[in-house]
Design a protein around this motif. Structure first.
Motif, PDB file in Angstrom:
ATOM      1  N   GLN A  14      24.047  12.075  35.121  1.00 11.48           N
ATOM      2  CA  GLN A  14      24.562  13.437  34.995  1.00 11.48           C
ATOM      3  C   GLN A  14      23.784  14.101  33.866  1.00 11.48           C
ATOM      4  OE1 GLN A  14      28.805  14.637  33.661  1.00 11.48           O
ATOM      5  NE2 GLN A  14      28.933  14.345  35.868  1.00 11.48           N
ATOM      6  N   PRO A  15      23.044  15.161  34.152  1.00 17.08           N
ATOM      7  CA  PRO A  15      22.172  15.743  33.129  1.00 17.08           C
ATOM      8  C   PRO A  15      22.967  16.343  31.970  1.00 17.08           C
ATOM      9  CG  PRO A  15      22.338  17.198  35.016  1.00 17.08           C
ATOM     10  CD  PRO A  15      23.035  15.933  35.402  1.00 17.08           C
ATOM     11  N   PHE A 100      25.518  21.026  30.715  1.00 19.01           N
ATOM     12  CA  PHE A 100      26.053  20.755  32.052  1.00 19.01           C
ATOM     13  C   PHE A 100      27.460  21.331  32.220  1.00 19.01           C
ATOM     14  CE2 PHE A 100      28.314  17.994  35.084  1.00 19.01           C
ATOM     15  CZ  PHE A 100      27.494  18.128  36.189  1.00 19.01           C
ATOM     16  N   ASN A 101      28.352  21.038  31.267  1.00 21.88           N
ATOM     17  CA  ASN A 101      29.723  21.536  31.366  1.00 21.88           C
ATOM     18  C   ASN A 101      29.785  23.053  31.226  1.00 21.88           C
ATOM     19  OD1 ASN A 101      30.958  19.012  31.798  1.00 21.88           O
ATOM     20  ND2 ASN A 101      30.968  18.571  29.603  1.00 21.88           N
ATOM     21  N   ALA A 102      28.954  23.603  30.328  1.00 26.62           N
ATOM     22  CA  ALA A 102      28.911  25.064  30.168  1.00 26.62           C
ATOM     23  C   ALA A 102      28.448  25.724  31.459  1.00 26.62           C
ATOM     24  CB  ALA A 102      27.967  25.440  29.022  1.00 26.62           C
ATOM     25  N   LEU A 172      28.722  14.211  41.599  1.00 26.28           N
ATOM     26  CA  LEU A 172      27.398  14.025  42.185  1.00 26.28           C
ATOM     27  C   LEU A 172      26.445  13.316  41.227  1.00 26.28           C
ATOM     28  CD1 LEU A 172      26.818  17.505  43.912  1.00 26.28           C
ATOM     29  CD2 LEU A 172      27.487  15.352  44.994  1.00 26.28           C
ATOM     30  N   ASN A 173      25.548  12.559  41.810  1.00 25.85           N
ATOM     31  CA  ASN A 173      24.488  11.911  41.047  1.00 25.85           C
ATOM     32  C   ASN A 173      23.253  12.809  41.053  1.00 25.85           C
ATOM     33  OD1 ASN A 173      22.979   9.954  39.696  1.00 25.85           O
ATOM     34  ND2 ASN A 173      22.274   9.054  41.626  1.00 25.85           N
ATOM     35  N   PHE A 174      22.725  13.112  39.874  1.00 29.44           N
ATOM     36  CA  PHE A 174      21.550  13.971  39.758  1.00 29.44           C
ATOM     37  C   PHE A 174      20.312  13.141  39.433  1.00 29.44           C
ATOM     38  CE2 PHE A 174      25.057  16.823  39.262  1.00 29.44           C
ATOM     39  CZ  PHE A 174      24.627  18.034  39.768  1.00 29.44           C
ATOM     40  N   CYS A 196      20.755  14.422  43.576  1.00 29.28           N
ATOM     41  CA  CYS A 196      20.100  13.398  44.390  1.00 29.28           C
ATOM     42  C   CYS A 196      21.196  12.583  45.085  1.00 29.28           C
ATOM     43  CB  CYS A 196      19.241  12.504  43.507  1.00 29.28           C
ATOM     44  SG  CYS A 196      17.846  13.336  42.756  1.00 29.28           S
ATOM     45  N   ALA A 197      21.972  13.256  45.891  1.00 27.70           N
ATOM     46  CA  ALA A 197      23.108  12.605  46.545  1.00 27.70           C
ATOM     47  C   ALA A 197      23.469  13.397  47.785  1.00 27.70           C
ATOM     48  CB  ALA A 197      24.289  12.542  45.579  1.00 27.70           C
TER      49      ALA A 197
END
Length: 322
Positions: A14-15, A100-102, A172-174, A196-197
């Protein structure tokens, strides 16, 4: 056991942040591009805040039609503030990172305000239908209590519809490494396609939200105007017909200003992936920036009471006119 747990941790990524893009291939002149964008954001915020102040300070505008207009203006302020910080940060300072959360929070509010705007436009079409089809019961049908309930229902609908979206994305997987977004804000179709999922669930839920909100709203708006036209055609006097239709012009323009870009964005994201990125970026900006800019202009030009009330606010005169 330890190696298996390590494998699971490595396989899921997760980025920490996304890298946003301004307008592709025009980064060299981003300083110049920032001028019209800053101007549009200023016009959108100023125009919609003026409408809110004008309705609040003018007692004779305390009517259902203008309460719904205030809802539209407040929604446009929210939609503008959802994208303005990151867009101007990219254009002014080349600050392109967003956590990511923002990003998920921005995406939630951006799409929620879009759903609210669609719902408010539907409520305004109902207002016009009642005003034209049953004018004697207009005040009795659209009481202040009913309007408050409509407003709460609109907000609840948008919140419940969009609430699952950030959580679906967090599952999701990134792909490892820097992830580049296509816009200077977080747009759901853009973010989910960076994973990537398997994003089948995300695509289906996104389509469900679009169809159950904007899709249904647009059909009901068309139905409302079909009934309005039938009522208007039943009026004996051509002058009465024109007068009745004239009260709908502003709303019709606002509907077109909102739904034409929405359709354009949906079409491009689903069928126009081969188009240059600059086209995707410009259509998205039109969808998010142009309606908040044009709605105050449309209503100030077409509605004399709003125009006069806005001028009084600009002159610093608190209106107590009945």
């Amino acid at each position: 056991m330890k190696s298996s747990q390590s494998f699971v941790n490595i396989s899921f990524f997760q980025p920490p942040a996304f890298l946003m893009t301004g307008i592709p291939r025009l980064e060299v002149i981003r300083g110049w591009i920032s001028i019209p964008f800053s101007s549009m954001y200023t016009v959108a915020l100023t125009g919609n805040c003026l409408i809110l102040l004008a309705v609040k300070r003018t007692p004779r505008l305390h009517q259902p039609m203008y309460y719904f207009l205030s809802m539209l203006a407040l929604t446009d302020v929210g939609l503008t503030l959802s994208t303005m910080p990151t867009t101007l940060a990219v254009l002014w300072f080349d600050h392109r990172l967003i956590g990511f959360n923002a990003c998920l929070v921005q995406m939630f509010f951006l799409h929620s305000f879009s759903v609210v705007e669609s719902s408010v436009l539907l409520a305004m079409s109902f207002d016009r239908f009642v005003a034209i089809s049953n004018p004697l019961r207009y005040a009795a049908v659209l009481t202040n209590t009913v309007i408050v309930r409509i407003g709460l229902a609109v907000v609840a609908r948008a919140t419940l519809s969009l609430f699952p979206v950030p959580f679906l994305l967090k599952q999701l997987n990134f792909c490892p490494g820097k992830i580049l977004l296509s816009h200077s804000f977080c747009f759901h179709p853009d973010v989910m396609r960076r994973a990537c999922a398997d994003i089948t669930i995300n695509i289906r839920y996104g389509l469900y939200v679009v169809l159950s909100t904007g899709g249904i709203d647009s059909l009901l708006i068309v139905l409302s105007y079909t009934l309005i036209l039938r009522t208007v055609m039943g009026l004996a006097s051509p002058r009465e017909r024109i007068r009745a239709l004239n009260t709908c012009v502003s709303h019709i323009l606002a509907v077109l200003v909102f739904y034409i870009p929405v359709i354009g964005v949906s079409m491009i994201h689903r069928f126009g992936r081969h188009l240059p990125h600059v086209v995707h970026a410009l259509v998205a900006y039109v969808y998010l920036v142009v309606p908040p800019v044009l709605n105050p202009i449309i209503y100030s030009v077409k509605s004399k009471p709003i125009r006069e009330a806005m001028l009084r606010v600009l002159r610093g005169k608190g209106s107590q006119h009945k």
